[in-house]
Structure formats: structure tokens, C-alpha cells
Design a protein around this motif. Sequence first.
Motif, PDB file in Angstrom:
ATOM      1  N   GLU A   1     -10.928  -3.276  -1.571  1.00  0.00           N
ATOM      2  CA  GLU A   1      -9.851  -2.563  -0.894  1.00  0.00           C
ATOM      3  C   GLU A   1      -8.543  -2.973  -1.559  1.00  0.00           C
ATOM      4  O   GLU A   1      -8.226  -4.162  -1.644  1.00  0.00           O
ATOM      5  N   LEU A   2      -7.794  -1.991  -2.030  1.00  0.00           N
ATOM      6  CA  LEU A   2      -6.595  -2.263  -2.810  1.00  0.00           C
ATOM      7  C   LEU A   2      -5.342  -2.054  -1.972  1.00  0.00           C
ATOM      8  O   LEU A   2      -5.161  -1.002  -1.358  1.00  0.00           O
ATOM      9  N   GLN A   3      -4.462  -3.076  -1.989  1.00  0.00           N
ATOM     10  CA  GLN A   3      -3.255  -3.043  -1.179  1.00  0.00           C
ATOM     11  C   GLN A   3      -2.033  -3.445  -2.038  1.00  0.00           C
ATOM     12  O   GLN A   3      -1.105  -2.658  -2.208  1.00  0.00           O
ATOM     13  N   PHE A   4      -2.053  -4.666  -2.575  1.00  0.00           N
ATOM     14  CA  PHE A   4      -1.016  -5.126  -3.492  1.00  0.00           C
ATOM     15  C   PHE A   4      -1.683  -5.590  -4.780  1.00  0.00           C
ATOM     16  O   PHE A   4      -2.668  -6.341  -4.748  1.00  0.00           O
TER      17      PHE A   4
ATOM     18  N   ILE B   1      -7.612   2.812  -0.283  1.00  0.00           N
ATOM     19  CA  ILE B   1      -6.268   2.590  -0.818  1.00  0.00           C
ATOM     20  C   ILE B   1      -5.364   2.350   0.386  1.00  0.00           C
ATOM     21  O   ILE B   1      -5.143   3.250   1.201  1.00  0.00           O
ATOM     22  N   SER B   2      -4.849   1.137   0.501  1.00  0.00           N
ATOM     23  CA  SER B   2      -4.247   0.690   1.759  1.00  0.00           C
ATOM     24  C   SER B   2      -2.763   0.363   1.609  1.00  0.00           C
ATOM     25  O   SER B   2      -2.357  -0.787   1.463  1.00  0.00           O
ATOM     26  N   ARG B   3      -1.968   1.390   1.673  1.00  0.00           N
ATOM     27  CA  ARG B   3      -0.522   1.226   1.722  1.00  0.00           C
ATOM     28  C   ARG B   3      -0.088   1.232   3.188  1.00  0.00           C
ATOM     29  O   ARG B   3      -0.758   1.815   4.043  1.00  0.00           O
ATOM     30  N   HIS B   4       1.051   0.613   3.461  1.00  0.00           N
ATOM     31  CA  HIS B   4       1.558   0.558   4.835  1.00  0.00           C
ATOM     32  C   HIS B   4       2.391   1.811   5.151  1.00  0.00           C
ATOM     33  O   HIS B   4       3.569   1.720   5.516  1.00  0.00           O
ATOM     34  N   ILE B   5       1.767   2.971   4.990  1.00  0.00           N
ATOM     35  CA  ILE B   5       2.452   4.240   5.236  1.00  0.00           C
ATOM     36  C   ILE B   5       2.852   4.322   6.711  1.00  0.00           C
ATOM     37  O   ILE B   5       2.027   4.066   7.597  1.00  0.00           O
ATOM     38  N   PHE B   6       4.097   4.661   6.977  1.00  0.00           N
ATOM     39  CA  PHE B   6       4.707   4.753   8.308  1.00  0.00           C
ATOM     40  C   PHE B   6       4.890   3.385   8.979  1.00  0.00           C
ATOM     41  O   PHE B   6       5.434   3.316  10.086  1.00  0.00           O
ATOM     42  N   GLY B   7       4.426   2.320   8.354  1.00  0.00           N
ATOM     43  CA  GLY B   7       4.497   1.001   8.981  1.00  0.00           C
ATOM     44  C   GLY B   7       5.929   0.550   9.210  1.00  0.00           C
ATOM     45  O   GLY B   7       6.769   0.605   8.311  1.00  0.00           O
ATOM     46  N   GLY B   8       6.217   0.106  10.420  1.00  0.00           N
ATOM     47  CA  GLY B   8       7.519  -0.460  10.737  1.00  0.00           C
ATOM     48  C   GLY B   8       8.618   0.540  11.010  1.00  0.00           C
ATOM     49  O   GLY B   8       9.745   0.145  11.335  1.00  0.00           O
TER      50      GLY B   8
END
Length: 458
Positions: free
Chosen positions: A200-203, A234-241
Motif C-alpha cells: 500500500e503506497l502512501q509516502f 494508492i492512499s493519499r489523504h484526499i479531503f483529510g483535515g
Amino acid sequence: MVHLPLWQRERKVVYDKCLPILQAVGKDIYHVGEEIGLGQKTKGALQALIGSSFTAIFESLVLGVKAGVEAEVLYEVFSTSGVSSNLFKNAATLIMERKFKDTGSHIGTMYKDLGITLQLARDNDVAMFTTAAAYELFQSGKALFPAEDNWAIVKLLEQIAKVEVKSKIIMKLGVITDGISRNLEHALTLMKQSGLEYAELQFIDEFEVGDMNDQQVSKVKNLVDHHEVKVSCISRHIFGGLPLKNVDLNSDNYKDQIDALKRCIKMAKALNCDTVRTMSFSKEMIIFGSHGADVWNVSTGAWEKLVALMAGAVEIAEKENITLVVETGNNAMITSAWLARKLIDELGSKHLKLLWDPCNSLYCSEKAYPDAYEAIGVENIGHIHLKDSFINIPHATVQCTALNKGDMAPYLSDIADALRGDNYQGSISLESVYRPSNATFEDGFKESLPTFLELFKK
């Protein structure tokens, strides 16, 4: 592109003239003659072969499993024999994975086609013993499973034989790679040595996924291919925060997140991955209420706004044929499996599922099992994160710990058994957020790994 074969009945001169147009919508184009109806007759004959092949596939698999042969063995033997075909491989795979809906081959269509075939046989005085039997089997299957696909017929035969043709559940286990190291090559090397196959890819290095150019993504693909692993998400923090009150469908910050989502989808496709993560904005503490709470406590309109904003992302996922997984976050609008199920039901898209992080949901007091598991339903889980922590809600404190040593310990074994029993098809990532004293996150990964494998590689 869909592979669409076309059978064309037309005068040859007209066929030749129209061929470039036909080639724009189909791959295999056949001129079957000039007499009216020859295209339909060709299809009728072909459907006799396809329908009869289906019934033979279903019966042979049920027979073998009933006799004690594992489904995987039957698949391997049949796939390398003289009767191997894409038809067999596709049907057998879907049966073994217990996928009977929305696979693109509705049972009613084949039933209709076999009826046309048998009428063609009657018109031409041709005996069709095998096709007639296939037609009756499809008629029974259509009566029992009217909303399902061709392979659902195997369930009728399974009921009679009292067996199930299904794969042994081999969990798709992996890790969020930057929980080991942001050096992807090092993370993949250790991951592969550890017996994990799904990255799982994040950074990666100094980049969050979605911020990498084509050359960098190509390098990632080369590393993934070299280490012979698969990318699970593919794990981006979309909408996060993002606070809901500061976002609307036309605001620049929303459009920026949608653009990031599109970049993540492009990266996912380049890496042969069909799953992309999103978060669900910043948490509004009380979303629903009544008897006065609706006046004094509820963040009025927050839920409706969330649904509208998430709908835009889901629409893109549908268009791109990608599964969007929304994570249960301890500081997000979707904190629980219950809320995730509500969102999924309201948006009504098969392209939206849950990225279930049961440890995060402990922070909203949702018990991971059976409460959360039963609330979401395994069919709505697209991906899973597993970690462990000690959680003190009154003190607003979280302390990460090795897997099965914290507040998740009472639930993990039951979750593993339930996922196996319910034929969970998604991936499970060990989320390595635990850092032992005077050590590294990689050390925390190594400490949790044996428990992770023991739970899910049974």
C-alpha cells in the motif's frame, strides 16, 4: 476497451465500405454472408456452444469438489488441458471467488439467447439435446437468481450436491510501505522477505502519492515489478483535515482535492491497482440528534453536505472504473463502520467501499467485532488497515503498541475468522505506526509482523 465481436450480414461491397466504422467499435469483424438473418443465425449457433460449455463447466467443478478434489486443483488441471479456454478460466475464477453479480454476463441474457438458439433449431429440424438441457438449467437458475450472472447457476448444482466450489481463503496481506521506510526499495525488500505480497503506497521519499510525475511513477512500477509484489491501494489523504464549513463543490480547495484524486487514479492504473483511498473531511462531533439536540447540539446540514461532496469523488471513480475506499478516521466525518455503511447506502455506488480501520473506530467507542463488522457487511469492505493502540478518550490520548497487545486484542482473532468465513476478497495492510522506545517504526513493524501472520495466514 471492451472486446466486441461483430457478425455482419450485408452485401460484400457495402460491408467493405462500412468496415472502418465497424472497426471503430469492435475488434473481430466477420462477414457471414449476404442473406438476411445470417448474423443472428451465426450467433444462435455460437450461443449453443457457449451455453453448453457453461453447463459442463458448472457440473464438472461441482463433481470434482464433491468427490474431494480442491477447487484450485481442478482449475489448474482444466486450465492446462485441451479444453482450457478464457471462457473456462473466467467462469471458474468468478465461481471460486463467489462473485455472482455485476460481472458483466447476466443470466437473463444467456437464457434469452438459448431460447433463440432452440427456435433456430426447431426452424431447421435440428436435434439439440445438450443445448436443450443447458436451456432448462438456465431457466431454473434464472428463477432462483434473477438478478445474478451466469455463474450463479453453479449454486443450484451445489445445493443438490451439498458442496461449494470456492477457493481456500488465502488472505491478501501487505503493509503500508512508509510504515517501514519511505525508501521504497528498502521497504519492498523487507516486505518481500517477510512473506507479504501487497504494497500500500502512501509516502515515497519526500512525496505523497499523487504528487509524483510520470517518470517517478515509472520508477515505482519498476521497483514493484522487480520485487514481484502487487499494489493494493494508492492512499493519499484526499479531503483529510478539511473543515466542511470551508468547502463547497465550487471552492478551490475542493477542486484541488478532486485534481489530486484524479492524479492518484492515474497512478493506480499505471501500477495495475484498482483501489484509491479517500478521507472524509474534518469531524463534526454530533451529526444527528432529536428532542432538542437537533437545535442545540447537531451540526445542521453537515451530513447532507458530506454526501454531496463525496458524490463528486464517487462519480469520478465510476467513470474511471476504480474502487474508492473511504477510511474510518478518528478525526474524520466517517469515524465508524456504521457511518460508512450509511454513506455507502445513500450514495448507492458499487465503486464506493470502506477502508476499515477498526482501531481508529475505537476512538468513537465502536466495538470492532461483532458490532462494526456486522454494521458494514463484508461485501462493503474494500480494504483493511490493522494496528493496535491503547485509547483513553477522556484524556484525548492514544498510545500505539504492538499488534494484539492493546485495545484491539479482544477482537483480532474473531475478525480474522469472520473474514475467512465470509470469503473476504480485499487486501489487509499492517499499519506500522508503532515505534518502540529508543527504536524505529521498522522495529515496530518487525515486532507486530509475527502476530499479523499468525492471525491471517492460518
